[in-house]
Scaffold this active site. Sequence first.
Site, PDB file in Angstrom:
ATOM      1  N   ASP A   1       0.855  -1.186   0.000  1.00  0.00           N
ATOM      2  CA  ASP A   1       0.000   0.000   0.000  1.00  0.00           C
ATOM      3  C   ASP A   1       0.889   1.232   0.000  1.00  0.00           C
ATOM      4  OD1 ASP A   1      -2.254   1.517  -0.063  1.00  0.00           O
ATOM      5  OD2 ASP A   1      -2.849   1.207   2.015  1.00  0.00           O
TER       6      ASP A   1
ATOM      7  N   GLU B   1       1.533   6.849  -7.224  1.00  0.00           N
ATOM      8  CA  GLU B   1       0.961   5.607  -6.694  1.00  0.00           C
ATOM      9  C   GLU B   1       1.760   4.386  -7.121  1.00  0.00           C
ATOM     10  OE1 GLU B   1      -1.167   3.197  -4.469  1.00  0.00           O
ATOM     11  OE2 GLU B   1      -1.568   5.345  -4.516  1.00  0.00           O
TER      12      GLU B   1
ATOM     13  N   ASP C   1      -3.021  -2.869  -2.630  1.00  0.00           N
ATOM     14  CA  ASP C   1      -4.084  -1.951  -2.237  1.00  0.00           C
ATOM     15  C   ASP C   1      -3.800  -0.559  -2.791  1.00  0.00           C
ATOM     16  OD1 ASP C   1      -6.303  -0.909  -1.071  1.00  0.00           O
ATOM     17  OD2 ASP C   1      -5.749  -1.340   0.994  1.00  0.00           O
TER      18      ASP C   1
ATOM     19  N   HIS D   1      -0.437  -0.723   5.126  1.00  0.00           N
ATOM     20  CA  HIS D   1      -1.015   0.619   5.242  1.00  0.00           C
ATOM     21  C   HIS D   1      -0.542   1.303   6.513  1.00  0.00           C
ATOM     22  CE1 HIS D   1      -3.905   3.899   5.396  1.00  0.00           C
ATOM     23  NE2 HIS D   1      -4.258   3.489   6.612  1.00  0.00           N
TER      24      HIS D   1
END
Length: 950
Positions: A713, A750, A782, A917
């Site tokens: 993530d 990203e 993710d 995350h």
Amino acid sequence: MSGRARGRSRGRARNDEPDEPARRPGDSQPTFGENQLTTPRGRGRGAYRNESQPARMPNVEHAASQLQQMRIDNTSNQTRRGNDDVKPHMFSSDDNRPIEQGDGFRETGARPKEWLMAGGRTNPEIYQQQGTRAKFFQGNKGAESRYQEQGNRPRESNYQGNIQQENRQTSVVRKAVGLGSTNIHIIANAFPVECTLTEWILYQYHVDFNPQVDSKKVRCAMIADHKDLLGETRAFDGMKLIIPRRLPQEVTEVYSEMRSDGTRIRITISMTNEIPPVSAESIHIFNIILKRAQRMLGGEQIGKNYYNQNLRKTNTAYRMDIIPGFLAAIQKFEAGNLLLIDVAHKLLQTDSILTQMTNLYHLYKDQHDGDNKFWDRCRKQFIGTIVLTRYNNKTYLIDDIDSDKTPLDTFELRNGEKISYADYYRKQYNITDLDETQPMLISRPKEKDKRVGRTGLIILLPQLCYVTGMTNEIQNDRSAKTSIQTLTRVAPQQRVVSLTEFVQQIQTNKDVQKMMNDWHLRIPTQALEIQAKLLDPEIIKQKDVQLRYDQTKPDWSKDMRSNLLTTAVSLKNWVIIFSRKNRGTVVDFIEALKRVGPPMGINFTQPIVVELPDDRNLSYITGLRQTVESTTQLVLCVLPSSKEDCYNAIKKFCCVDHPVPSQVVLSRTIIKKQNLQSVSTNIAIQLNCKLGGELWVASMPGMTTGLMIVGIDVFHDKKNNKSYAGVVCSLNKECTRYFSTVTPQLSGQELIDGIYVKFAEGLKKYHQVNGHLPGNIVVYRDGVGDGQLDMVMEHEVKQMQGCTVDLYPDVPPKMAVVIVKKRISQRFFSKNHLNYSNPTPGTVVDSALTKSEWMDFFLVSQSVRQGTVSPTHYNVIYNTITSFTADRFQRLTYKLCHLYYNWPGTIRVPAPCQYAHKLAYLVGQNIRKIPHPALCNEIFSQEENIKDQR
């Protein structure tokens, strides 16, 4: 605000490009005829395929040493290399020497330069130049038409990742319906979009003007003059005309006159193709019709959604408006074209940013160095927030505050004329009562703005900007947060009623019905019913004891506290630091830990107690430096208040400067003696996790041996313009021990440039622990949307493939990549007669709302106490593990949702994703530096942020 308040801004924005206000003259919105619509253009870039084969690399040490030798020219990245804090570094796990990684994936010898320049970098120009044009069905005769590269991809991604592609060493990933334990029926927030004609079709025409007419408004007006020929129902974007009936001639010529000078214009309308309801173009038209229907029903567009301002509710205590609305869109699924609807709420502060800045100014004006304190507080409070400008109902991200600029400053219009900001807003929006001494807010243009040529900074007036979302004050006030969430978290029964009423309004409103009938469309009020399945409850064991829990509310916290943990780690050499005023609370807390630990197998010896004279940041850091040694197992700091700067300083010291597992606890969390027993138990469990202990395990029968699970993530810190990617790899067959690492990213990026190196580090650690490399790897990625799937395949999956080819001497492992998507609008409901409730955790939907070209499914893995549960969407974009069917992926995913040790129950995503995350968030939000490699073997990011402690 007085002129004195406008001190010099240390963070003043660079004026590399001409400033522009939020909306320039000439940037007009599309005009509509009676039923005239404007069609949107496609978005995104075409996919590309790079067929270069990676060279072999003997081992990961060789890869790391080669990283120093190559510098890839990339202009877009070089402009960001001036800040040393952003400069990422890699560490070799053998000698801990810093190895400069630059701003992305670097490697020489193991990868041809052509591969790195094309597939190994996120360069949009390469995607455009080498991209294969997107294909989609257009026309009722099966003809395939291609978008021009300038037109890009349609809104709905055409990604074909589940279909075998040329020259790609993968097996075919086919759509399959997994075998479930129990078949159930559920209701979705989806309504079929039906065509009232047996052979529904739209007709697309190209419109040419001779002489050329530059103004889009004038072109639309000329087309409106010929409504007798074209009809009142049409969609026209200035060049492309779409109507629901065919014209008598393939090429039709009509004439209009310019109203300004009477020039006669010949308009040539040429037939191009037919649009059936299954094409992507028809979906665009459906959504345009839907948006107009929402406006007819009283909706007002704010951002992407429509809200009803007449139904707004105001929380006077916290000066917050709550505006209800709907998130609605028509998409193509396996069940056909469906209208997805969900309830939405827009939170909007009633005070403008100027009002809040004025209040802050009066708070600091009489203090020592008050001017600097005032601007520091303003930047901390407003930079990174999203604001709404009421005059055009658009949202902007605030990137900076320019205290030297005022509304009296001028900028240049597109026609070369100079005008002040005050005059611009007066002429454009009839806004006259502006404070001429206020500073200006700066927002950088979004990607969609750049695509249409708006590259300059966007200048906003604080007086016209209102912050959206909850304030920090509300976030830290539990009662206030609960009162607002009571209005925004809608229960299933109420949600279904609201959605049904929305569809009924579409059917009963005369204007909407006339428009729908003109386009020959109909939306029934009956929501879509889907056959789903309910997975069996997972077997959770703690040591040798099977924990009992209710599948409808999966929470085994009570049962686990009285049993031994699977792997318990005793604390023999640990430190606790606190301020003097919390001495009594800490003494009771230590005794409570000694009582609750032994029943779980954790023995707490007397810690090294450090009592500080005050709670200053420097005092805590000094205490840490004086007591923490190489043999210290863990440090526990008790803070009297949730001071984020103190928390960040402690975490930076313990994660970067002197690597040691650490826990931060607020004094208010342990001050209530009636809750001390349960609170101490939870903290003891967290401490055990940070020391490498295991709490419980989920039974994994039938799962492939030699399996490594990877969670990935990315966290974006918008205030500090930094991004970090967290990578977490499982090290044992139970998936309860992990290797964790972080890699820096370009701000807002990203896609991960350095996934090759981090993937190799995880494989090397797995080999070190198990004596062999994993034979099967499942990656849960993710944070990426449907429009980025092809880029993930070309950029990240290729790096993983190359890494396995380089590290495995004989046969590379089998691998699968699963995209995890949480931001979705699908909702599911269980129906019992006329009552609706949340589906039971373990509910899987793999039909109807899925895509026929994907191997995807929805999973409801968690339960909620308030509101409607949100499912998670999983899409297997790459798979060479032939034994992993759809059923296997669903069961593995559900099992992993039981293994997050910070919550004794199920969570929304697989545990490796949540750990990744938390790790990326901790580094990006608090530490802002790469953690020491010594902590890579521990889940040091396990702790929740102190703001979440109660």
